[in-house]
Write a protein that holds these residues in place. Structure first.
Motif, PDB file in Angstrom:
ATOM      1  N   THR A   1      44.207  47.949 118.145  1.00 17.57           N
ATOM      2  CA  THR A   1      44.696  48.401 119.314  1.00 17.57           C
ATOM      3  C   THR A   1      44.193  47.359 120.882  1.00 17.57           C
ATOM      4  OG1 THR A   1      44.212  50.951 118.855  1.00 17.57           O
ATOM      5  CG2 THR A   1      44.183  50.622 121.305  1.00 17.57           C
ATOM      6  N   PRO A   2      45.328  47.994 121.888  1.00 21.28           N
ATOM      7  CA  PRO A   2      44.219  46.796 122.894  1.00 21.28           C
ATOM      8  C   PRO A   2      43.321  47.107 123.449  1.00 21.28           C
ATOM      9  CG  PRO A   2      47.455  47.297 122.744  1.00 21.28           C
ATOM     10  CD  PRO A   2      46.465  47.939 121.884  1.00 21.28           C
ATOM     11  N   GLU A   3      43.190  45.986 123.011  1.00 23.09           N
ATOM     12  CA  GLU A   3      41.352  46.548 124.158  1.00 23.09           C
ATOM     13  C   GLU A   3      41.470  47.790 126.040  1.00 23.09           C
ATOM     14  OE1 GLU A   3      37.690  46.523 124.342  1.00 23.09           O
ATOM     15  OE2 GLU A   3      38.756  45.339 122.465  1.00 23.09           O
ATOM     16  N   ASP A   4      42.770  47.079 126.330  1.00 29.48           N
ATOM     17  CA  ASP A   4      42.622  48.535 127.267  1.00 29.48           C
ATOM     18  C   ASP A   4      43.410  49.614 126.966  1.00 29.48           C
ATOM     19  OD1 ASP A   4      45.277  47.489 126.880  1.00 29.48           O
ATOM     20  OD2 ASP A   4      45.995  47.666 128.897  1.00 29.48           O
ATOM     21  N   ARG A   5      43.734  50.053 126.231  1.00 26.70           N
ATOM     22  CA  ARG A   5      44.193  51.153 125.116  1.00 26.70           C
ATOM     23  C   ARG A   5      43.066  51.910 124.402  1.00 26.70           C
ATOM     24  NH1 ARG A   5      49.699  51.945 125.965  1.00 26.70           N
ATOM     25  NH2 ARG A   5      49.379  54.282 125.741  1.00 26.70           N
ATOM     26  N   MET A   6      41.819  51.000 124.167  1.00 25.45           N
ATOM     27  CA  MET A   6      41.462  51.827 123.430  1.00 25.45           C
ATOM     28  C   MET A   6      40.703  53.261 123.819  1.00 25.45           C
ATOM     29  SD  MET A   6      40.756  49.442 120.432  1.00 25.45           S
ATOM     30  CE  MET A   6      39.719  48.983 119.812  1.00 25.45           C
ATOM     31  N   GLY A   7      40.707  54.330 122.540  1.00 30.93           N
ATOM     32  CA  GLY A   7      40.456  55.731 122.955  1.00 30.93           C
ATOM     33  C   GLY A   7      41.474  56.324 123.766  1.00 30.93           C
ATOM     34  N   ASP A   8      42.880  55.939 123.696  1.00 24.33           N
ATOM     35  CA  ASP A   8      44.058  56.332 124.404  1.00 24.33           C
ATOM     36  C   ASP A   8      44.715  56.951 123.256  1.00 24.33           C
ATOM     37  OD1 ASP A   8      46.595  57.052 125.370  1.00 24.33           O
ATOM     38  OD2 ASP A   8      46.354  55.021 126.605  1.00 24.33           O
ATOM     39  N   PHE A   9      44.898  58.170 122.700  1.00 22.52           N
ATOM     40  CA  PHE A   9      45.634  58.830 121.968  1.00 22.52           C
ATOM     41  C   PHE A   9      47.048  58.592 122.125  1.00 22.52           C
ATOM     42  CE2 PHE A   9      41.332  60.932 121.169  1.00 22.52           C
ATOM     43  CZ  PHE A   9      41.625  59.902 119.695  1.00 22.52           C
ATOM     44  N   ASP A  10      47.188  58.531 122.928  1.00 24.70           N
ATOM     45  CA  ASP A  10      49.227  58.457 123.494  1.00 24.70           C
ATOM     46  C   ASP A  10      49.304  57.386 122.740  1.00 24.70           C
ATOM     47  OD1 ASP A  10      48.678  60.930 124.573  1.00 24.70           O
ATOM     48  OD2 ASP A  10      49.042  60.472 126.494  1.00 24.70           O
ATOM     49  N   GLN A  11      48.816  56.372 122.924  1.00 24.96           N
ATOM     50  CA  GLN A  11      48.429  54.584 122.413  1.00 24.96           C
ATOM     51  C   GLN A  11      49.218  54.384 121.128  1.00 24.96           C
ATOM     52  OE1 GLN A  11      49.239  51.722 123.494  1.00 24.96           O
ATOM     53  NE2 GLN A  11      49.131  50.156 120.663  1.00 24.96           N
TER      54      GLN A  11
END
Length: 108
Positions: free
Chosen positions: A34-44
């Protein structure tokens, strides 16, 4: 029915299972790739899934590959085997299934 799941290398990796054979899968594998800026983003995580492909109501018609004998079945059976193409609708994969008959009166 025997099923096959050919896989090829991908730059997307996320382990969406939390348990495999009674082994707990660590959460960091869910976010692997997962891209670093999207970590924790379940939508990603939901965005990387090909939902149209995975919910195709015509999966049988669009994906199923009935085995195709490579030669006439009677000819192969007479020679002691059956050889079928089982994966043939892909640009990335192909596969055959070979069954060799063992005769009761074989001598080694």
């Amino acid at each position: 029915m025997c099923t096959y799941e050919p896989q090829k290398a991908s730059d997307v990796f996320a382990m969406y299972q939390s348990l495999v054979n009674e082994a707990i899968i660590p959460e960091e594998l869910l976010w692997n790739g997962t891209p670093e800026d999207r970590m924790g983003d379940f939508d990603q995580l939901m965005e990387v899934i090909d939902w149209e492909l995975n919910t195709d109501p015509n999966m049988l018609e669009t994906r199923f590959m009935r085995p195709i004998p490579v030669k006439p079945l009677e000819e192969m059976e007479a020679e002691g085997y059956v050889d079928n193409w089982i994966c043939y609708r892909s640009d990335a994969f192909s596969a055959k299934e070979l069954t060799v008959f063992l005769w009761a009166n074989c001598y080694y």
